[in-house]
Scaffold this motif. Sequence first.
Motif, PDB file in Angstrom:
ATOM      1  N   ASP A 191      -2.435  11.052  -5.052  1.00  0.00           N
ATOM      2  CA  ASP A 191      -1.533   9.903  -5.105  1.00  0.00           C
ATOM      3  C   ASP A 191      -0.310  10.297  -4.295  1.00  0.00           C
ATOM      4  N   VAL A 192      -0.399  10.103  -2.990  1.00  0.00           N
ATOM      5  CA  VAL A 192       0.621  10.614  -2.078  1.00  0.00           C
ATOM      6  C   VAL A 192       1.404   9.499  -1.385  1.00  0.00           C
ATOM      7  N   GLU A 193       1.464   8.353  -2.056  1.00  0.00           N
ATOM      8  CA  GLU A 193       2.317   7.244  -1.639  1.00  0.00           C
ATOM      9  C   GLU A 193       2.206   6.886  -0.159  1.00  0.00           C
ATOM     10  N   GLY A 194       0.990   6.714   0.319  1.00  0.00           N
ATOM     11  CA  GLY A 194       0.772   6.290   1.695  1.00  0.00           C
ATOM     12  C   GLY A 194       0.466   7.405   2.664  1.00  0.00           C
ATOM     13  N   HIS A 234      -3.500   3.156  -0.261  1.00  0.00           N
ATOM     14  CA  HIS A 234      -2.531   2.073  -0.123  1.00  0.00           C
ATOM     15  C   HIS A 234      -2.907   1.145   1.020  1.00  0.00           C
ATOM     16  N   ASN A 283      -1.492  -1.516   1.989  1.00  0.00           N
ATOM     17  CA  ASN A 283      -0.333  -1.941   2.791  1.00  0.00           C
ATOM     18  C   ASN A 283       0.036  -0.916   3.852  1.00  0.00           C
ATOM     19  N   VAL A 284      -0.404   0.333   3.701  1.00  0.00           N
ATOM     20  CA  VAL A 284      -0.164   1.381   4.694  1.00  0.00           C
ATOM     21  C   VAL A 284      -1.356   1.503   5.635  1.00  0.00           C
ATOM     22  N   GLU A 316      -5.570   7.227  -4.860  1.00  0.00           N
ATOM     23  CA  GLU A 316      -4.970   5.910  -4.696  1.00  0.00           C
ATOM     24  C   GLU A 316      -4.783   5.693  -3.202  1.00  0.00           C
ATOM     25  N   GLU A 326      -1.868   9.342   2.607  1.00  0.00           N
ATOM     26  CA  GLU A 326      -3.305   9.484   2.826  1.00  0.00           C
ATOM     27  C   GLU A 326      -3.714   8.979   4.211  1.00  0.00           C
TER      28      GLU A 326
END
Length: 105
Positions: free
Chosen positions: A37-40, A64, A66-67, A62, A42
């Motif tokens: 879970d690296v907030e985008g 994203h 949107n990314v 996870e 990935e």
Amino acid sequence: GDSLDGGMADGAAAVRWITLNEAAMEGKIFPTVVTVDVEGAERVWLDRKPGFPPAVRLVIAELHWNVLGTEGMARAVRTMEAEGFMLAGIRGAVFAFERPAEVTK
């Protein structure tokens, strides 16, 4: 730029970038389950294989949209498949990838 493309913010300290596989080998740890879970961040999977240690059988990530966008999501899944993982399930933005036991031996 950011650390994913080799750039750093002004005044930022340089930090050595290593893969999970390198960290596992250095620390002599052999995880079988990894949560991502690296907030985008990935998005790095679009250009580089994640290189999970051979002992990893399950990755819960996870992703994203949107990314990554639709094509990026598909590429991220194909990257995981190229590492020997199968898409085992999706719930919202959380993807489960499983690597069959015979691949991890």
